[in-house]
Design a protein around this motif. Sequence first.
Motif, short mmCIF file in Angstrom:
data_model
loop_
_atom_site.label_atom_id
_atom_site.label_comp_id
_atom_site.label_asym_id
_atom_site.label_seq_id
_atom_site.Cartn_x
_atom_site.Cartn_y
_atom_site.Cartn_z
N ALA A 84 39.57 45.45 49.99
CA ALA A 84 39.15 44.05 50.08
C ALA A 84 37.76 43.85 49.45
CB ALA A 84 39.13 43.60 51.54
N GLU A 85 36.85 44.80 49.64
CA GLU A 85 35.52 44.68 49.04
C GLU A 85 35.59 44.83 47.52
OE1 GLU A 85 32.52 46.17 52.55
OE2 GLU A 85 33.60 47.70 51.42
N MET A 86 36.44 45.73 47.03
CA MET A 86 36.60 45.86 45.58
C MET A 86 37.19 44.58 45.01
SD MET A 86 35.14 48.57 44.75
CE MET A 86 35.53 48.58 43.01
N LYS A 87 38.09 43.95 45.76
CA LYS A 87 38.65 42.67 45.31
C LYS A 87 37.56 41.61 45.25
CE LYS A 87 42.37 39.41 46.04
NZ LYS A 87 43.42 38.91 46.92
N GLN A 88 36.62 41.63 46.21
CA GLN A 88 35.49 40.68 46.18
C GLN A 88 34.68 40.85 44.89
OE1 GLN A 88 33.85 41.57 50.29
NE2 GLN A 88 33.12 39.49 49.93
N ILE A 89 34.41 42.10 44.51
CA ILE A 89 33.66 42.37 43.29
C ILE A 89 34.44 41.86 42.09
CG2 ILE A 89 32.77 44.19 41.77
CD1 ILE A 89 32.23 45.83 44.39
N ALA A 90 35.73 42.18 42.05
CA ALA A 90 36.57 41.74 40.94
C ALA A 90 36.65 40.22 40.87
CB ALA A 90 37.97 42.34 41.08
N GLU A 91 36.78 39.56 42.03
CA GLU A 91 36.86 38.10 42.06
C GLU A 91 35.58 37.46 41.52
OE1 GLU A 91 37.90 37.34 46.15
OE2 GLU A 91 40.05 37.29 45.67
N LYS A 125 39.16 51.46 39.51
CA LYS A 125 40.40 51.19 38.76
C LYS A 125 41.21 50.07 39.41
CE LYS A 125 40.67 55.68 36.59
NZ LYS A 125 41.30 57.00 36.54
N LEU A 126 41.14 49.96 40.72
CA LEU A 126 41.79 48.85 41.41
C LEU A 126 41.16 47.52 40.99
CD1 LEU A 126 43.79 47.92 43.65
CD2 LEU A 126 41.92 48.24 45.28
N ALA A 127 39.83 47.49 40.94
CA ALA A 127 39.13 46.28 40.49
C ALA A 127 39.48 45.97 39.04
CB ALA A 127 37.62 46.45 40.65
N LYS A 128 39.53 47.01 38.20
CA LYS A 128 39.90 46.83 36.79
C LYS A 128 41.27 46.16 36.67
CE LYS A 128 41.62 49.48 32.94
NZ LYS A 128 41.89 50.78 32.37
N TYR A 129 42.23 46.64 37.43
CA TYR A 129 43.58 46.07 37.40
C TYR A 129 43.53 44.59 37.78
CZ TYR A 129 48.40 45.08 38.64
OH TYR A 129 49.64 44.50 38.73
N TYR A 130 42.82 44.26 38.83
CA TYR A 130 42.71 42.88 39.30
C TYR A 130 42.08 42.01 38.21
CZ TYR A 130 41.69 38.90 42.30
OH TYR A 130 41.64 37.64 42.82
N ILE A 131 41.02 42.50 37.58
CA ILE A 131 40.34 41.74 36.52
C ILE A 131 41.26 41.53 35.33
CG2 ILE A 131 38.44 41.84 34.85
CD1 ILE A 131 36.85 43.32 37.15
N HIS A 132 41.99 42.58 34.93
CA HIS A 132 42.92 42.48 33.80
C HIS A 132 44.00 41.44 34.04
CE1 HIS A 132 42.10 45.34 30.59
NE2 HIS A 132 41.63 46.17 31.49
N GLN A 133 44.41 41.27 35.26
CA GLN A 133 45.46 40.31 35.59
C GLN A 133 44.99 38.86 35.45
OE1 GLN A 133 48.74 41.21 36.31
NE2 GLN A 133 47.89 43.13 35.57
N ARG A 134 43.67 38.65 35.47
CA ARG A 134 43.14 37.28 35.54
C ARG A 134 42.22 36.88 34.39
NH1 ARG A 134 44.66 39.52 39.81
NH2 ARG A 134 45.55 38.40 41.55
N THR A 135 41.82 37.84 33.55
CA THR A 135 40.91 37.52 32.45
C THR A 135 41.28 38.33 31.21
OG1 THR A 135 39.29 39.27 32.81
CG2 THR A 135 39.00 37.26 34.10
#
Length: 128
Positions: free
Chosen positions: A60-67, A94-104
């Motif tokens: 959840a914290e990594m998702k906050q950074i990615a968001e 890498k989890l944050a990277k995946y999240y960022i790639h999906q949205r930008t």
Amino acid sequence: MAYSYSISSENKLIHVKIQGTLQITEVLNGIKEATLDDQFQPDYKILVEVSDIQFRPTAAEMKQIAELIVELKLSFSKKVALMVPGTFINQMAKLAKYYIHQRTKIEIEVFDNMQDAVLWINAVAQEE
């Protein structure tokens, strides 16, 4: 937390260093601070060097950074290299990277050593 960054207009590079004990709010505030710097330019490459940290973020914290990075996507129009040693934190990056790639369209790569991260950033510089 030891969070610092330097901006090289000559190299069009922002070098961020993160080390020590930190909390999620410090990471989020540090990202915002760098993008608000008068020298910051959206076309600069970003090299984030993480070392000796005492931070075990949750998904959840990594998702906050990615968001936050997704929210600031106009600020990050070039490539971002993350040098993150250590299996756990590297996998979280890498989890944050995946999240960022999906949205930008931000190109972001995660490395476990500085040499590979610098080689990738320099290859990016030669492409321009």
